[in-house]
Design a protein around this motif. Structure first.
Motif, PDB file in Angstrom:
ATOM      1  N   VAL A   1     -59.596 -38.702  18.555  1.00 40.78           N
ATOM      2  CA  VAL A   1     -58.789 -37.580  18.066  1.00 40.78           C
ATOM      3  C   VAL A   1     -59.550 -36.298  18.407  1.00 40.78           C
ATOM      4  O   VAL A   1     -60.645 -36.065  17.879  1.00 40.78           O
ATOM      5  CB  VAL A   1     -58.577 -37.694  16.530  1.00 40.78           C
ATOM      6  CG1 VAL A   1     -57.725 -36.534  16.022  1.00 40.78           C
ATOM      7  CG2 VAL A   1     -57.933 -39.037  16.178  1.00 40.78           C
TER       8      VAL A   1
ATOM      9  N   ARG B   1     -55.553 -37.293  12.651  1.00 41.61           N
ATOM     10  CA  ARG B   1     -54.512 -36.544  13.399  1.00 41.61           C
ATOM     11  C   ARG B   1     -53.733 -35.620  12.474  1.00 41.61           C
ATOM     12  O   ARG B   1     -53.377 -34.504  12.841  1.00 41.61           O
ATOM     13  CB  ARG B   1     -53.546 -37.510  14.094  1.00 41.61           C
ATOM     14  CG  ARG B   1     -54.139 -38.137  15.323  1.00 41.61           C
ATOM     15  CD  ARG B   1     -53.149 -38.982  16.113  1.00 41.61           C
ATOM     16  NE  ARG B   1     -53.903 -39.868  16.977  1.00 41.61           N
ATOM     17  CZ  ARG B   1     -54.550 -39.453  18.080  1.00 41.61           C
ATOM     18  NH1 ARG B   1     -54.469 -38.192  18.462  1.00 41.61           N
ATOM     19  NH2 ARG B   1     -55.277 -40.301  18.786  1.00 41.61           N
TER      20      ARG B   1
ATOM     21  N   ARG C   1     -57.548 -28.324  16.183  1.00 43.81           N
ATOM     22  CA  ARG C   1     -57.154 -29.146  17.330  1.00 43.81           C
ATOM     23  C   ARG C   1     -58.055 -28.830  18.516  1.00 43.81           C
ATOM     24  O   ARG C   1     -58.525 -27.701  18.652  1.00 43.81           O
ATOM     25  CB  ARG C   1     -55.689 -28.850  17.670  1.00 43.81           C
ATOM     26  CG  ARG C   1     -54.765 -29.269  16.532  1.00 43.81           C
ATOM     27  CD  ARG C   1     -53.499 -28.471  16.488  1.00 43.81           C
ATOM     28  NE  ARG C   1     -53.697 -27.060  16.485  1.00 43.81           N
ATOM     29  CZ  ARG C   1     -52.934 -26.190  15.791  1.00 43.81           C
ATOM     30  NH1 ARG C   1     -51.959 -26.635  15.023  1.00 43.81           N
ATOM     31  NH2 ARG C   1     -53.148 -24.898  15.886  1.00 43.81           N
TER      32      ARG C   1
END
Ligand SMILES: Cc1ncc(COP(=O)(O)O)c(C=O)c1O
Length: 367
Positions: free
Chosen positions: A56, A210, A231
């Protein structure tokens, strides 16, 4: 001899820069900057490299650790065992997850947490062990795993400095229940800005990570918890995809450099770092010990060689934790803070440079 920097990385990156720029330009032109295909491709390639089922991509290594801890369910009321010597972010990530870092000593030879050093720090509130593969040397995960299993604890790897390292044939990042990586520039795999990743085999941890990296969103407009704006940028993913295929060669070069330091008699002058048994380390920093550390840094500097103390205040003595009362005594962490000196290291560290560092160290101690 030209000056020798602490991080001898740039010459290895140089030939790849045109391709990095080309791929980043394609991202700019695509208009897909947040998540999207470039990030997904890197996640899949990095998971494959590490040998973990999931990767991730997140904004940095600190949040990789925070998010992984929260994905385990760690939070307020929980304690997490952390080594007394690491970069501040290791402990900071625990606090940011709402839990309490409890500091344990490190092994004097490998500089890592061990079962023996971690065990005295455990309490009924311990929920996880956050081991650090410090300076690219893998912590002895098998014994820490046994301890975690016996006590029902999660095992998180701080692999920020250890991309490319292996233990028993398994890569850092696939050794614990999850791992956090930093791709800060200068790391073994360094981006062109902040970047990080979590790797794990556990689909629930990956799914939670996530969500957490994207405001706790389970799907658009539905937030099952509060999370982060964390992110991995597509523009960094594009660069990392160009560099990742070279990580194996760069790691081999770092290992060769560490070997040459040892074979050049440096161990007669300073205490050399020791590779964890069964490991194939990825020396990120080459940290030696000497009581004459500050003098050595100064004399090497005068000879055009950059050396640096790492980390001069151990975690348990950081002002940020002063309100907790008396710090524990962790003699090995304290000694590394007082005597540790990083000598030049990197994938482009040539033999002549190593010989020059060793000769200058010899001269520094002769005077
Ligand atoms: C051991 C360790 N943990 C965590 C981090 C945090 O990573 P970042 O700077 O990407 O947040 C770093 C590097 O900076 C590190 O060296």
């Amino acid at each position: 001899m030209r000056p020798i920097p602490l991080f001898v990385t740039r010459p290895a990156l140089e030939p790849l820069l045109p391709l990095v720029v080309e791929r980043q330009r394609a991202v700019v032109e695509s208009g897909r900057y947040i998540l999207g295909p470039e990030v997904e491709a890197f996640e899949s390639e990095f998971a494959g490299y590490v040998g973990a089922r999931h990767c991730v991509g997140v904004a940095n290594g600190t949040e990789a650790l925070t998010i992984a801890l929260r994905a385990f369910g760690c939070g307020p009321g929980d304690e997490v065992i952390v080594p007394g010597l690491s970069f501040f972010a290791t402990a900071e990530a625990v606090v940011n997850a709402g839990a309490r870092p409890v500091f344990a000593d490190i092994d004097p030879a490998t500089h890592c947490l061990t079962r023996e050093t971690a065990e005295p720090a455990l309490s009924e509130r311990t929920r996880a062990i956050l081991l650090v593969h410090l300076f690219g040397n893998p912590a002895p995960v098998a014994e820490l795993r046994a301890l975690a299993t016996e006590r029902g604890l999660h095992l998180l790897e701080d692999a920020a400095q250890a991309a490319g390292a292996e233990l028993g044939g398994t890569k850092a990042g696939a050794l614990g229940d999850a791992a956090g990586f930093s791709f800060y520039p200068g790391k073994n795999l360094g981006a062109f800005g902040d970047a990080g990743a979590i790797t794990t085999d556990d689909p629930d941890v990956a799914a939670a990570a996530r969500r957490l990296r994207d405001h706790g969103a389970a799907r658009r407009w539905v937030h099952t918890e509060t999370g982060y704006t964390s992110r991995l940028d597509a523009i960094q993913a594009a660069a990392l995809r160009v560099l990742l295929p070279h990580l194996g060669d760069w790691t081999a070069a770092r290992r060769r450099a560490a070997r040459r330091y040892a074979e050049s008699g440096l161990g007669e002058l300073v205490i050399l770092p020791v590779e964890t048994p069964g490991a194939s380390w990825a020396p990120h920093l080459f940290v030696c010990l000497t009581p004459r550390r500050d003098e050595l840094i100064e004399r090497l500097g005068a000879a055009g060689i950059e050396a640096r103390a790492y980390y001069t205040t151990p975690l348990h003595r950081q002002p940020a934790f002063a309100a907790r009362g008396a710090a524990p005594s962790l003699p090995h962490a304290e000694r590394l803070a007082a005597e540790g000196v990083a000598l030049p290291m990197g994938p482009a560290l040539a033999d002549e440079m190593i010989d020059a560092v060793v000769a200058a160290t010899r001269r520094a101690f002769a005077g």
